[in-house]
Design an enzyme around this catalytic site. Structure first.
Site, mmCIF file in Angstrom:
data_model
loop_
_atom_site.group_PDB
_atom_site.id
_atom_site.type_symbol
_atom_site.label_atom_id
_atom_site.label_comp_id
_atom_site.label_asym_id
_atom_site.label_seq_id
_atom_site.Cartn_x
_atom_site.Cartn_y
_atom_site.Cartn_z
ATOM 1 C CB SER A 1 -9.328 90.371 80.262
ATOM 2 O OG SER A 1 -8.093 89.997 80.813
ATOM 3 N N GLY B 1 -8.409 94.823 81.776
ATOM 4 C CA GLY B 1 -8.594 95.446 83.081
ATOM 5 C C GLY B 1 -9.827 96.325 83.102
ATOM 6 N N GLY C 1 -12.423 96.706 80.153
ATOM 7 C CA GLY C 1 -13.284 95.642 79.654
ATOM 8 C C GLY C 1 -12.537 94.617 78.832
ATOM 9 N N GLY D 1 -10.094 88.327 86.349
ATOM 10 C CA GLY D 1 -9.887 87.521 85.144
ATOM 11 C C GLY D 1 -10.409 86.099 85.342
ATOM 12 C CG ASP D 2 -8.775 83.795 88.358
ATOM 13 O OD1 ASP D 2 -8.081 83.626 87.333
ATOM 14 O OD2 ASP D 2 -8.283 83.995 89.485
HETATM 15 N N1 LIG Z 1 -11.571 98.343 87.736
HETATM 16 C C1 LIG Z 1 -12.400 97.558 87.047
HETATM 17 N N2 LIG Z 1 -13.695 97.908 86.875
HETATM 18 C C2 LIG Z 1 -14.541 97.131 86.194
HETATM 19 N N3 LIG Z 1 -14.197 95.964 85.648
HETATM 20 C C3 LIG Z 1 -12.925 95.560 85.780
HETATM 21 C C4 LIG Z 1 -11.962 96.318 86.492
HETATM 22 N N4 LIG Z 1 -10.789 95.639 86.481
HETATM 23 C C5 LIG Z 1 -11.035 94.498 85.798
HETATM 24 N N5 LIG Z 1 -12.308 94.443 85.372
HETATM 25 C C6 LIG Z 1 -12.950 93.381 84.607
HETATM 26 O O1 LIG Z 1 -12.252 92.192 84.829
HETATM 27 C C7 LIG Z 1 -11.777 91.646 83.610
HETATM 28 C C8 LIG Z 1 -10.469 90.937 83.842
HETATM 29 O O2 LIG Z 1 -9.523 91.864 84.325
HETATM 30 P P1 LIG Z 1 -7.981 91.768 83.969
HETATM 31 O O3 LIG Z 1 -7.789 92.060 82.533
HETATM 32 O O4 LIG Z 1 -7.255 92.578 84.954
HETATM 33 O O5 LIG Z 1 -7.749 90.206 84.197
HETATM 34 P P2 LIG Z 1 -6.518 89.392 84.804
HETATM 35 O O6 LIG Z 1 -5.289 90.241 84.814
HETATM 36 O O7 LIG Z 1 -6.465 88.125 84.064
HETATM 37 O O8 LIG Z 1 -7.027 89.115 86.290
HETATM 38 P P3 LIG Z 1 -6.617 87.917 87.299
HETATM 39 O O9 LIG Z 1 -6.051 88.576 88.504
HETATM 40 O O10 LIG Z 1 -7.875 87.211 87.638
HETATM 41 O O11 LIG Z 1 -5.649 87.010 86.579
HETATM 42 C C9 LIG Z 1 -11.716 92.833 82.661
HETATM 43 O O12 LIG Z 1 -11.823 92.405 81.324
HETATM 44 C C10 LIG Z 1 -12.912 93.659 83.118
HETATM 45 O O13 LIG Z 1 -14.115 93.155 82.548
HETATM 46 MG MG LIG Z 2 -5.612 86.360 84.746
#
Ligand SMILES: Nc1ncnc2c1ncn2[C@@H]1O[C@H](COP(=O)(O)OP(=O)(O)OP(=O)(O)O)[C@@H](O)[C@H]1O
Ligand SMILES: [Mg+2]
Length: 326
Positions: free
Chosen positions: A218, A220, A223, A250-251
């Site tokens: 992932s 952020g 995508g 991410g969850d």
């Molecule tokens: N600003 C944004 N706009 C649209 N989609 C987003 C945005 N931020 C995150 N996402 C979506 O959320 C998914 C997961 O985000 P990210 O990669 O930040 O996960 P993470 O760091 O594991 O999050 P978590 O806090 O749940 O552990 C991304 O792959 C994307 O699809």
């Molecule tokens: Mg995460």
């Protein structure tokens, strides 16, 4: 049914203050508390979208009772193992003016060898009792739990015909992939912490060399990138990133991946054994899976609290996801 395991579940406490100023006394305007921890958030999203789920992990002490009571209040099925130590709290101080959040994460209770063994011994029975088809392993390991905990649990899942999804980073992810979890979902920072690679594709390929099957990275607002076990590369993103609260996005993505696996276990077939990477992954449709995953996670960004999504947002956003196959 999906079983989520949160070894370090938490009571998430939010304090609303006018503005956080170090070395000063604050009047707390409003206090909220809610069960949290990565796997609990995954379970919360699944339950919100009507997917059958049971939340498990360790709970202990007064805080454990509070976490359990909140899950009951939200009608979220739970099957936790007891530990003697006190479950942790996380404190999030939010400033009203700018919405800035300052977070304090307690380390969590020390888990004894006996408590860890009781969980490992109890999991097969829990698979049966909860009719689990998918096991989600996510979140930090509390002190006392061995570093290879996720690898052990992935192997246990496979022995019982249960598909596994791992959301972890660093050493926990490195250890887990050796046991061939069906899907791993690191974010970019977690991927770098485990592989030393900043590039999603190169890092994902490294995880596959170590034993990972399908890898979803992932990224952020950008995508996600999928490297299926049988080769190729798929990217999915929204045309335009959303403004909001990315904590827990991410969850929600992990919840979507687990829901897809829960719906199509037969199509996937090989979830029960480590498939050769040049093998077939059945009728598993990664385009649909990653479209949903990006939609669910983006919907989570629109919610102020982790573990929440609005089903209408999910439907609307799924139509806006752009896919690119390489
Ligand atoms: N600003 C944004 N706009 C649209 N989609 C987003 C945005 N931020 C995150 N996402 C979506 O959320 C998914 C997961 O985000 P990210 O990669 O930040 O996960 P993470 O760091 O594991 O999050 P978590 O806090 O749940 O552990 C991304 O792959 C994307 O699809
Ligand atoms: Mg995460």
């Amino acid at each position: 049914v999906i079983l989520t395991l949160t070894l370090n579940a938490a009571l998430d406490i939010t304090y609303d203050v006018d503005a956080l100023v170090p070395r000063s006394t604050h009047r707390v305007r409003h206090t909220r508390q809610r069960a949290g921890g990565k796997g609990v958030n995954v379970a919360s999203v699944l339950s919100r979208l009507g997917v059958p789920v049971t939340a498990s992990g360790f709970l202990g002490g007064r805080t454990g009772v509070d976490i359990s009571a909140d899950l009951d209040a939200r009608a979220l099925p739970q099957a936790f193992f007891r530990c003697a130590g006190e479950s942790r709290r996380t404190v999030n101080v939010v400033s009203a003016g700018d919405g800035d959040a300052t977070i304090f994460n307690e380390p969590g209770p020390v888990i004894t060898n006996g408590e860890w063994s009781a969980l490992v011994d109890g999991i097969p029975e829990l698979f049966v009792r909860s009719r689990a088809a998918v096991l989600v392993l996510s979140g930090s390991l509390p002190p006392g739990v061995p570093e290879d905990a996720f690898a052990r649990l992935v192997a246990l899942a496979r022995d019982h015909g249960v598909t596994s999804v791992v959301d972890a980073g660093g050493a926990a992810l490195r250890q887990a992939v050796g046991a061939h979890p069906d899907v791993v979902k690191p974010n970019l920072a977690e991927l770098e912490a485990s592989t030393g690679q900043v590039d999603a594709v190169i890092g994902a390929q490294e995880l596959q060399r170590w034993g990972a099957l399908d890898v979803v990275v992932s990224c952020g607002p950008d995508g996600a990138v999928v490297l299926p076990r049988d080769g190729g590369e798929l990217r999915a993103r929204l045309r335009k990133p959303l403004a909001g609260n990315p904590t827990g996005a991410g969850d929600a993505m992990v919840a979507a991946l687990a829901a897809g696996l829960d719906r199509e276990p037969a199509a996937r077939g090989e979830g029960v054994s480590p498939a050769p990477r040049d093998g077939r992954s059945g009728a598993w449709d990664w385009s649909t899976a990653i479209r949903n995953a990006v939609a669910w996670s983006a919907a989570a960004v629109l919610q102020p609290l982790a573990g929440d999504v609005d089903p209408d947002d999910v439907t609307r956003l799924a139509a806006e996801v752009e896919l690119e196959q390489r």
